[in-house]
Structure formats: structure tokens, C-alpha cells
Design a protein around this motif. Structure first.
Motif, PDB file in Angstrom:
ATOM      1  N   PHE A  24       0.811  -1.215   0.000  1.00 22.36           N
ATOM      2  CA  PHE A  24       0.000   0.000   0.000  1.00 22.36           C
ATOM      3  C   PHE A  24       0.852   1.276   0.000  1.00 22.36           C
ATOM      4  CE2 PHE A  24      -1.510   3.277   3.025  1.00 22.36           C
ATOM      5  CZ  PHE A  24      -2.483   3.861   2.239  1.00 22.36           C
TER       6      PHE A  24
ATOM      7  N   SER B  69      -3.084   7.891  -1.832  1.00 16.43           N
ATOM      8  CA  SER B  69      -3.629   6.643  -1.310  1.00 16.43           C
ATOM      9  C   SER B  69      -4.685   6.040  -2.220  1.00 16.43           C
ATOM     10  CB  SER B  69      -4.238   6.880   0.074  1.00 16.43           C
ATOM     11  OG  SER B  69      -4.942   5.741   0.502  1.00 16.43           O
TER      12      SER B  69
ATOM     13  N   ILE C 221      -6.405   3.374  -1.500  1.00 20.31           N
ATOM     14  CA  ILE C 221      -7.501   2.936  -0.632  1.00 20.31           C
ATOM     15  C   ILE C 221      -8.444   4.096  -0.358  1.00 20.31           C
ATOM     16  CG2 ILE C 221      -8.062   2.078   1.673  1.00 20.31           C
ATOM     17  CD1 ILE C 221      -5.584   0.412   1.607  1.00 20.31           C
ATOM     18  N   THR C 222      -7.876   5.296  -0.193  1.00 16.46           N
ATOM     19  CA  THR C 222      -8.720   6.482   0.012  1.00 16.46           C
ATOM     20  C   THR C 222      -9.625   6.711  -1.183  1.00 16.46           C
ATOM     21  OG1 THR C 222      -7.026   7.513   1.402  1.00 16.46           O
ATOM     22  CG2 THR C 222      -8.699   8.962   0.447  1.00 16.46           C
TER      23      THR C 222
ATOM     24  N   CYS D 167     -12.421   4.077  -1.165  1.00 14.15           N
ATOM     25  CA  CYS D 167     -13.398   4.361  -0.109  1.00 14.15           C
ATOM     26  C   CYS D 167     -14.265   5.565  -0.456  1.00 14.15           C
ATOM     27  CB  CYS D 167     -12.690   4.585   1.225  1.00 14.15           C
ATOM     28  SG  CYS D 167     -11.905   3.106   1.904  1.00 14.15           S
TER      29      CYS D 167
ATOM     30  N   MET E  60      -2.590   2.353  -8.796  1.00 14.92           N
ATOM     31  CA  MET E  60      -2.871   1.305  -7.816  1.00 14.92           C
ATOM     32  C   MET E  60      -2.116   0.007  -8.104  1.00 14.92           C
ATOM     33  SD  MET E  60      -7.023   1.695  -7.423  1.00 14.92           S
ATOM     34  CE  MET E  60      -7.799   3.310  -7.257  1.00 14.92           C
TER      35      MET E  60
ATOM     36  N   LEU F  97      -0.492  -1.955  -5.053  1.00 20.30           N
ATOM     37  CA  LEU F  97      -1.551  -2.520  -4.221  1.00 20.30           C
ATOM     38  C   LEU F  97      -2.199  -3.712  -4.907  1.00 20.30           C
ATOM     39  CD1 LEU F  97      -3.301  -2.300  -1.660  1.00 20.30           C
ATOM     40  CD2 LEU F  97      -4.813  -0.774  -2.951  1.00 20.30           C
TER      41      LEU F  97
END
Length: 547
Positions: A46, A207, A209-210, A213, A451, A454
Motif C-alpha cells: 500500500f 492513497s 484505498i482512500t 473508499c 494502484m 496494491l
């Protein structure tokens, strides 16, 4: 114009001195070769996408792992820090747990190693893959070969681990085994640094993941708010009714709308009411990136069962071999070295796959890849089904020999060679090569540019989840069979009284069902959803300028 395209293509990469990467000097097979010098590894990724680079994450992670191995080596070497010996032959007997400072030192060392290995596994494969120019046929072929030889390198490390390291641990002590691992990671760091002047390094983009989300939260929020309009209509209206919006932004919105895909249309609602809740503000490009991630997620889920089979064969198979004749001529092979068979087979098959199978497949299919990523993963899943079937048949034969020799209750070696167990490992080794290299290549290639680290780490997450599922499955089987038969299939002091063959048949059935589900997902998957990737942005730029 060639120079402008070259600049735009290299602007996403820098050298180790944080200067723009130069084609011909940075990247390529020469840079990737330094990555393949590394032999030991496991999970993570990540931070490489979000805040740091794969280059930095590897160095930090390797240092952390080195620290953990030093602690474990110290504890194994100093008798005052050793736990009490546990010599019970019954795998279900509980040994006395370590406490206090010994326990703290042990777990600190283990967690440091796990943390370091996770960072290495999450950064090293994408770092190597980033060295190749995916806009050229040669670059894409070299990247595919890199993942193949990355697995080959892991097999080389595993060969040392299950032969030399195991022999050292059995004959010299655990401190020597940990010492070998410490020296290996210590050597790998300067080898990696030798390639610093050649590497090109992808800049972190925030990020991932941000982003995922925010898109999911925005889509749910806008759905619950009762707004059912499509993202296309909303963005068009916003562009046309806002008097302060420039013509450039209008044109940019229209270009974004052209990239909207029909799949997972629920996520398109994330770009509605952008001004209502600024914290959820996302653009169409981010929505499309999340769609790509969600589209590859079923492939990831389908590979967990394969790694569950891998876990079973690397635990129960060793116990099976321990009851058999482990001699090859005058040499007695430790049962812990049994995984040498899939390792050797991977080392043989990996070059053969790259230099024989793929060129032949390219001639037959007339395609660049020869065998697609999903086809390669599918072959691995099918071979895992075969591995479990072979494992069940071998266990039936082993128990028949034990019964005929009246050694069901004895600890004496059975009059059957442990090489029978190696048959299931041959299928397993093939499955591991096809699936692991295929997964890494697939996740890296198909994932959005921002990404990739990740996404590539999903290969290792699948491995971890497969091992966890293995433990859960064994517990469930023992609970269910113990409730209805009063004797669990996989419990007792003697493996001869296990019903391991039934468990292997169960695994075979579950793997077969998993393979069928995978076929449905793979059939519906569409390659080339690359409009949000940085690589295609450059390609489209060059085409639009007539270069």
C-alpha cells in the motif's frame, strides 16, 4: 513531436536521484535483473502507491526484516533465551508456552520479519515490472518474462531453504538456520542497491484505498439521498449551466464522460451532487479506476482456494512422508525437505514455459501473449484440482500398505517410498508457477496506474488468506466429523488413523467448484480497460499529435 511524447511518457518515472528517468539508461531488463537477485520474500504494497516509492519501501522493509532475523538468531543462539524443549511426537499435544521477556523477544522478532517480508513482497515485484515500457511489444513480453523469472527466483531461494537450511537446522541448530536467512537478506540489500543508477521509479500518486473508499461512500451516499439520475446527465448539466465554468473544463468533462463504462453502473452515482458533500468529491476517472479494481477482485477471490490446497499439501504431506521410507539409496531425506520436489519442478518449468511453451502458443494463436493471463491462472486452478485428486489416491495407497504390513499402530517406516507423495507436489508446483506468475502479471497489467503495487500485492494476500482458510477448514471438518462420528477425521497421535483421503477428496470437490466459478468470471471479464491508466494517456497523446 517524438521528443515531446518521450518527455510525457517519462514524466511519471524518476531515477533514484529524483530526476526524470531517461529511456535507455533507466529501466529495461538490465534494471530488472538486480531485482531477481533477491531470494526470500512474502506480502505488502500500500505505501509504495500512496506515499513512498517501491524503491524506498524495499530498502525500509529489508532493513526491518534484517532486524527481526537478528533478534531471532540471538534468541536461538543464547540458551538463556531459549524456550523449554518440547519433544512430544503427538502434534495435538500442547507444549509449555514461553512467557515474559522470552515471549516478548520471540514475538518482536517474528513480527518484524513478517512486517519486513510484507513490504518486500508488496514492493519488489511491481518495482521490477515498472522497468519495462508497456507501450512496446518487446516491453510487454519482457515484463511477462520478468514475473515468470521472479517466481523462478523464489523457487531458487526455497530450494536453499528446504535443503541446505533444513540440514543445518537439523544438524547444527536453529541459530544457524536463522543465521543463514540473516546473511541472505543482508547480501540482497547491496545487490539491490547496485542497480540504483539504472532504475526508473514510479512516483507515488496518493492513497489508492482512500480513492476506493471515497468512490464507494459517494455512490452509497448519493443512492441513499434518493437522487437516481445518471452521472452522465448530471455532469453534462453542471457543465452547461455553470456560467463560471471555462470551455476547457467543459471539454475535459466531456472527454471524461466518453470513458464511462456500462459495468458497475451503481458506482457512476458517485459523481452526482459533487458540491453537496465536498468530502466525497470524486471524478469520473477515479470511478473508472475503482471499477477496474472491483472487476479484477473476483479473480483474486478464485485463487484463495488454490493457496488453501497449497497449505494442506505442505503440512499433511510432510506428515505422510514421515511415516514412509525416506531413503534414496544410502541418503536419508528429512521429511521437511519434501517441498524440494515442487521447487525443482518450478525451476525446470519456468524457463521451459518462457522459451518453449509461450513461443509455441504465440505461433498457434497468432497473438502477442500466446496464453492470456486468465488462461494461465485457470490452468493453475485446474492443476490444483488434479493435485488434490492425486493426493487422495496416494493416501489410499499409503494406508493400504500400512494395513497390509500390520503397521497401522506402529511408528516404524512403512515399506513404501516417500517419492509417491512427490507426485502431488509435481501438480502443485505446476499450479503454483502458472497461477502466481499469472496473477502478478494480470493484476499489474490490468490495475490502474495509481494502484499497481496494491493490486500486485493481491497475489500475496491470496496466499495469506488461503493459509488462513486452510486452518479454518481443518477446524470445521474436525468439528463436524467429531460431532457426527465421535472421531474427527484429522485428529489423533497417529496419522494412519486419520481419514486424510476423505479430506483430500473434499478439497478436490471444493477446488473443482471453485474452478467452475472462476471460468464464469473469466469468461465475462473484458481485457484492456485501460482508459484510466497513465500508459494509455501517453499513447493517445502521441496518436492525437500524429506521431
Amino acid at each position: 513531436m517524438d521528443e515531446e511524447c518521450q518527455i510525457s511518457k517519462s514524466s511519471r518515472y524518476v531515477s533514484w536521484r529524483n530526476k526524470p528517468a531517461i529511456e535507455g539508461q533507466h529501466g529495461g531488463i538490465r534494471a530488472a535483473a538486480f531485482v531477481l537477485a533477491f531470494l526470500l520474500a512474502l506480502l505488502g504494497g500500500f505505501l509504495a502507491d500512496a506515499f513512498f516509492t517501491t524503491y524506498c519501501i524495499y530498502l525500509i522493509s529489508a532493513t526491518i526484516q534484517l532486524s527481526g532475523l537478528v533478534l531471532l538468531t540471538m534468541q536461538a543462539h543464547m540458551h538463556s533465551l531459549n524456550p523449554e524443549s518440547c519433544l512430544s511426537a503427538n502434534r495435538n499435544d500442547k507444549c509449555k508456552q514461553v512467557e515474559g521477556g522470552k515471549e516478548a523477544l520471540l514475538f518482536i522478532g517474528l513480527y518484524l520479519v513478517a512486517l519486513g517480508v510484507g513490504g518486500i513482497k508488496g514492493s519488489l515485484p511491481p518495482h521490477g515490472a515498472e522497468q519495462f515500457d508497456e507501450e512496446t511489444t518487446q516491453g510487454r513480453k519482457q515484463r511477462s518474462s520478468f514475473f515468470n523469472y521472479y517466481v523462478f527466483s523464489l523457487a531458487c531461494g526455497a530450494l536453499i531453504a528446504v535443503t541446505f537450511a533444513v540440514w543445518i537446522e537439523d544438524n547444527k541448530g536453529w541459530q544457524w538456520g536463522f543465521g543463514i536467512s540473516t546473511i541472505a537478506i543482508l547480501i540482497s540489500i547491496p545487490i539491490f542497491l547496485l542497480g540504483s543508477t539504472f532504475y526508473r521509479i514510479k512516483l507515488p500518486t496518493g492513497s489508492p484505498i482512500t480513492t476506493i473508499c471515497k468512490v464507494l461512500a459517494a455512490a452509497i451516499y448519493n443512492t441513499c439521498s434518493g437522487n437516481a439520475r445518471t452521472a452522465h446527465v448530471v455532469s453534462t448539466n453542471q457543465s452547461s449551466t455553470s456560467t463560471s465554468t471555462t470551455m476547457e473544463s467543459i471539454e475535459e468533462d466531456r472527454k471524461e464522460e466518453e470513458n464511462i463504462t456500462e459495468e458497475l453502473g451503481f458506482l457512476d452515482r458517485a459523481v452526482m451532487n459533487r458540491s453537496t458533500f465536498p468530502a466525497f468529491k470524486v471524478n469520473i476517472k477515479q470511478v473508472e479506476e475503482v471499477k477496474i479494481v472491483l472487476n479484477i477482485f473476483p479473480v483474486f477471490m478464485s485463487t484463495i482456494m488454490l493457496n488453501c490446497c497449497l497449505a494442506q499439501l505442505s503440512t499433511f504431506s510432510v506428515q505422510q512422508a514421515a511415516t514412509m521410507n525416506t531413503k534414496i539409496g544410502s541418503l536419508r531425506v528429512p521429511p521437511a525437505s519434501l517441498p524440494v520436489f515442487p521447487v525443482i519442478f518450478i525451476m525446470i518449468l519456468a524457463p521451459m514455459y518462457d522459451h518453449v511453451i509461450i513461443p509455441f502458443a504465440r505461433k498457434i494463436t497468432k497473438t502477442e501473449m500466446g496464453i492470456t493471463h486468465l488462461q494461465r491462472i485457470g490452468i493453475g486452478l485446474f492443476l490444483s484440482v488434479m493435485a488434490m485428486a492425486v493426493a487422495a489416491l496416494v493416501e489410499i495407497k499409503r494406508k493400504q500398505v500400512a494395513h497390509q504390513a500390520t503397521l497401522m499402530n506402529s511408528n516404524e517406516p512403512l515399506p513404501i517410498t516417500f517419492l509417491w507423495v512427490s507426485l502431488q507436489y509435481l501438480f502443485l508446483g505446476s499450479a503454483d508457477l502458472f497461477s502466481l506468475a499469472g496473477m502478478m502479471d494480470f493484476f499489474f497489467t490490468e490495475a490502474p496506474f495509481s494502484m499497481r503495487s496494491l493490486a500486485t500485492s493481491l497475489s500475496w494476500a491470496s496466499l495469506a488468506m488461503g493459509y488462513y482458510l486452510s486452518s479454518v477448514l481443518v477446524a470445521i471438518v474436525n468439528h463436524v466429523t467429531g460431532t457426527f462420528r465421535h472421531t474427527p477425521w484429522l485428529y489423533g497421535s497417529n496419522i494412519n488413523h486419520y481419514h486424510l483421503e476423505r479430506f483430500y477428496w473434499l478439497m478436490c470437490v471444493l477446488s473443482g467448484l471453485n474452478f467452475l466459478v472462476y471460468l464464469m468470471w473469466a469468461k465475462s471479464y473484458k481485457y484492456g480497460q485501460k482508459s484510466t491508466n497513465g500508459s494509455n494517456d501517453t499513447r493517445m497523446l502521441c496518436k492525437s499529435t500524429g506521431v
